[in-house]
Design a protein around this motif. Sequence first.
Motif, mmCIF file in Angstrom:
data_model
loop_
_atom_site.group_PDB
_atom_site.id
_atom_site.type_symbol
_atom_site.label_atom_id
_atom_site.label_comp_id
_atom_site.label_asym_id
_atom_site.label_seq_id
_atom_site.Cartn_x
_atom_site.Cartn_y
_atom_site.Cartn_z
ATOM 1 N N LEU A 15 52.909 -52.029 58.693
ATOM 2 C CA LEU A 15 52.543 -50.681 59.130
ATOM 3 C C LEU A 15 52.417 -50.599 60.642
ATOM 4 O O LEU A 15 51.538 -49.936 61.174
ATOM 5 C CB LEU A 15 51.218 -50.252 58.457
ATOM 6 N N ALA A 21 44.773 -53.235 57.523
ATOM 7 C CA ALA A 21 45.303 -54.326 56.716
ATOM 8 C C ALA A 21 46.772 -54.055 56.463
ATOM 9 O O ALA A 21 47.269 -52.965 56.708
ATOM 10 C CB ALA A 21 44.547 -54.425 55.395
ATOM 11 N N ALA A 22 47.455 -55.073 55.984
ATOM 12 C CA ALA A 22 48.868 -54.948 55.659
ATOM 13 C C ALA A 22 49.040 -54.909 54.156
ATOM 14 O O ALA A 22 48.232 -55.446 53.403
ATOM 15 C CB ALA A 22 49.633 -56.127 56.233
ATOM 16 N N SER A 23 50.111 -54.275 53.736
ATOM 17 C CA SER A 23 50.467 -54.236 52.317
ATOM 18 C C SER A 23 51.678 -55.121 52.120
ATOM 19 O O SER A 23 52.639 -55.063 52.882
ATOM 20 C CB SER A 23 50.789 -52.789 51.938
ATOM 21 N N PHE A 24 51.622 -55.956 51.117
ATOM 22 C CA PHE A 24 52.670 -56.954 50.920
ATOM 23 C C PHE A 24 53.002 -57.028 49.432
ATOM 24 O O PHE A 24 52.123 -57.281 48.605
ATOM 25 C CB PHE A 24 52.179 -58.314 51.434
ATOM 26 N N SER A 25 54.265 -56.768 49.097
ATOM 27 C CA SER A 25 54.712 -56.854 47.700
ATOM 28 C C SER A 25 55.320 -58.225 47.470
ATOM 29 O O SER A 25 56.411 -58.499 47.966
ATOM 30 C CB SER A 25 55.769 -55.786 47.404
ATOM 31 N N PRO A 26 54.638 -59.107 46.758
ATOM 32 C CA PRO A 26 55.181 -60.459 46.575
ATOM 33 C C PRO A 26 56.463 -60.414 45.763
ATOM 34 O O PRO A 26 56.627 -59.551 44.893
ATOM 35 C CB PRO A 26 54.078 -61.178 45.780
ATOM 36 N N CYS A 30 57.439 -65.517 41.434
ATOM 37 C CA CYS A 30 57.216 -66.547 42.443
ATOM 38 C C CYS A 30 55.730 -66.836 42.591
ATOM 39 O O CYS A 30 54.890 -65.994 42.303
ATOM 40 C CB CYS A 30 57.755 -66.087 43.801
ATOM 41 N N ASP A 31 55.412 -68.036 43.032
ATOM 42 C CA ASP A 31 54.089 -68.308 43.571
ATOM 43 C C ASP A 31 54.164 -68.169 45.077
ATOM 44 O O ASP A 31 55.176 -68.516 45.695
ATOM 45 C CB ASP A 31 53.647 -69.734 43.235
ATOM 46 N N LEU A 32 53.097 -67.674 45.658
ATOM 47 C CA LEU A 32 53.002 -67.703 47.104
ATOM 48 C C LEU A 32 52.445 -69.056 47.541
ATOM 49 O O LEU A 32 51.615 -69.650 46.854
ATOM 50 C CB LEU A 32 52.092 -66.576 47.602
ATOM 51 N N VAL A 33 52.926 -69.527 48.671
ATOM 52 C CA VAL A 33 52.417 -70.758 49.274
ATOM 53 C C VAL A 33 51.800 -70.355 50.602
ATOM 54 O O VAL A 33 52.473 -69.742 51.441
ATOM 55 C CB VAL A 33 53.549 -71.778 49.467
ATOM 56 N N LEU A 110 52.994 -60.006 59.831
ATOM 57 C CA LEU A 110 52.422 -59.061 58.866
ATOM 58 C C LEU A 110 51.115 -58.462 59.359
ATOM 59 O O LEU A 110 50.728 -57.367 58.930
ATOM 60 C CB LEU A 110 52.196 -59.783 57.522
ATOM 61 N N ILE A 128 52.858 -67.501 55.082
ATOM 62 C CA ILE A 128 53.020 -67.303 53.643
ATOM 63 C C ILE A 128 54.486 -67.457 53.281
ATOM 64 O O ILE A 128 55.354 -66.836 53.895
ATOM 65 C CB ILE A 128 52.505 -65.900 53.216
ATOM 66 N N ALA B 22 48.224 -73.995 49.937
ATOM 67 C CA ALA B 22 47.708 -73.562 48.644
ATOM 68 C C ALA B 22 48.790 -72.823 47.888
ATOM 69 O O ALA B 22 49.689 -72.227 48.477
ATOM 70 C CB ALA B 22 46.503 -72.647 48.844
ATOM 71 N N PHE B 24 49.422 -69.808 45.144
ATOM 72 C CA PHE B 24 48.706 -68.600 44.722
ATOM 73 C C PHE B 24 49.649 -67.737 43.903
ATOM 74 O O PHE B 24 50.719 -67.353 44.382
ATOM 75 C CB PHE B 24 48.222 -67.853 45.970
ATOM 76 N N ASP B 31 50.332 -54.807 44.727
ATOM 77 C CA ASP B 31 50.593 -55.198 46.109
ATOM 78 C C ASP B 31 49.407 -56.020 46.587
ATOM 79 O O ASP B 31 48.255 -55.760 46.211
ATOM 80 C CB ASP B 31 50.718 -53.959 47.012
ATOM 81 N N LEU B 32 49.705 -56.997 47.428
ATOM 82 C CA LEU B 32 48.620 -57.696 48.099
ATOM 83 C C LEU B 32 48.240 -56.924 49.354
ATOM 84 O O LEU B 32 49.088 -56.312 50.010
ATOM 85 C CB LEU B 32 49.053 -59.115 48.468
ATOM 86 N N LEU B 34 46.411 -57.645 52.941
ATOM 87 C CA LEU B 34 46.020 -58.800 53.767
ATOM 88 C C LEU B 34 45.422 -58.342 55.071
ATOM 89 O O LEU B 34 45.960 -57.453 55.748
ATOM 90 C CB LEU B 34 47.250 -59.675 54.062
ATOM 91 N N THR B 35 44.311 -58.961 55.447
ATOM 92 C CA THR B 35 43.674 -58.626 56.709
ATOM 93 C C THR B 35 43.169 -59.903 57.366
ATOM 94 O O THR B 35 42.876 -60.878 56.675
ATOM 95 C CB THR B 35 42.531 -57.614 56.511
ATOM 96 N N MET B 136 47.777 -48.760 48.186
ATOM 97 C CA MET B 136 46.878 -49.048 49.298
ATOM 98 C C MET B 136 46.536 -47.764 50.053
ATOM 99 O O MET B 136 47.417 -46.955 50.352
ATOM 100 C CB MET B 136 47.506 -50.064 50.272
#
Lengths: 320, 320
Positions: A15, A21-26, A30-33, A110, A128, B22, B24, B31-32, B34-35, B136
Amino acid sequence: MIARYLAPLAGTGALGLGDDAASFSPPEDCDLVLTKDALVAGIHFFADDPPEAIAQKALRVNLSDLAAKGATPLVYLLGLGLPDGWTEDYLARFTRGLAADQADYGLTLLGGDTVRAPERLTLSVTAIGSVPHGCMVRRGGARVGDLVLVTGTIGDAALGLRLRLDPELAGRLRLLEADREHLLARYLLPQPRMVLAAAARQHASAGMDISDGLAGDFAKMAAVSGVAIEIEAARVPLSPAARAACLADPDLLAVALTGGDDYELALAAAPSSAAALVAAGEAVGVPVTIIGRVTAGQGLTVTGPDGMPLDLGPGSFSHF
Amino acid sequence: MIARYLAPLAGTGALGLGDDAASFSPPEDCDLVLTKDALVAGIHFFADDPPEAIAQKALRVNLSDLAAKGATPLVYLLGLGLPDGWTEDYLARFTRGLAADQADYGLTLLGGDTVRAPERLTLSVTAIGSVPHGCMVRRGGARVGDLVLVTGTIGDAALGLRLRLDPELAGRLRLLEADREHLLARYLLPQPRMVLAAAARQHASAGMDISDGLAGDFAKMAAVSGVAIEIEAARVPLSPAARAACLADPDLLAVALTGGDDYELALAAAPSSAAALVAAGEAVGVPVTIIGRVTAGQGLTVTGPDGMPLDLGPGSFSHF
């Protein structure tokens, strides 16, 4: 300041850095690392290093963690603590370094926070990445019978740091100027092995990046995996520059094997998978070298040419 | 140290903090959010604040961002820069603060990094929450015809900071001891309005948290939304303690309206939705108060009892 220097680095979901804060669509399935490494001037880099390189080092030490986990980088957040007396020119150069690495490694900013850190530039990056669900490469996966491998060459950065701290060392070691520059550059700017992340995910039973020294980090892999690891020092790949330094002063071999800041990958893999990793390295032009094996027991042993364990002193360099 | 003090805070996916990164698994169809907020001793808190409170403030200022975005907290990463001379007792108290807040707010530690920050305790938290896909709450959603609202009371923390900096101020203002303690506590420890996050997501057209002062933050909302916002100062909710302080020294009203560190929610909502937000506040025991409205134009106007714009001076307090 944020709008001028940081917002141009921001990707979708950030944004324009103009929100709380940011919005993030994984990505799906998948797993996030996630990894977070902090760097402080005078501790993890020299305050007078070029700002482009400082920025890139902060990003790359995190990318190296993602590579070791087999992850593809997606986004990062930046905590930027600016010391008193920072200038716009400095920040412009710092963000140019980030922009170049974002393009090279395929990730975007992000979010983050900018604060005053009066005495020292203080950086904190949260990076990430993603792996297919359940596929993150772990430290604790080494199994008896596996071989252990490393990417690239070991010890360059630790030797580069020695050269940086002692301007006369290169002369005493009679290093070529090109060798001196190679070692200094390897300390200044890590080369995270993203090109081998997919191969690590496909073939490695365990992986981590070497940040605290080859010996100390393989000792950690052995401990978390509940196995013993034996490394033959003569198989550890050294650059021509590191070899020249160790020939001139044999005590420097222990520095190379324990010194840290390599940001190479430490891997374990079954023998057929180890061959696949070596082949993957050849395909991308980054050597992957078998240096030892996993056995029953515990702890790390590094053996010299005579087959006897080397005494590497305190072993693992710790930043802290 | 990590094993003893930080690993007990780690949740699933953090691998006991014993890996490079990690893993996750994001919740599905979400949506995630993040801040990342950084806090530096002597800038964002006092170095001699209780370590439990410093830890909780670092976490809560991030949670407040998540609440303003309508997000449910999931996990966080902690960058911990420890100053020279830190003690195990200090770290034990710091992590006890985190443990208490993790239980209260329902999130776990996913990862992080611990480094040396010689002069000052330096903290960086990356907090991650979730919202249903596309939901969000943004800063830029305020629309002409909306009402604007705030949670809780405004100005307590800014007045608490004044009291902290000037030990004789409470006496000059003839504040009750209970009022003094209320204001100091509100500066020391934010109360993130997680209990109103879901209502914000359902009913608000725009939202942010008030960290840099009510006036400055609503000015940002107006700018990003491309609208004007008019606030009636007399409607801004003040605690009895803040009211007593402003009665004793009318100049303190500007401090309350611009001072920052409120960590209340600033919201905009269509009139019927605003009523739903007020009702949601009543249901959870946190007042939600309509303080003004969104009109065509640009900028923020705060009007006094006579309907004339107040001069609030520089407006928004900036930490930087």
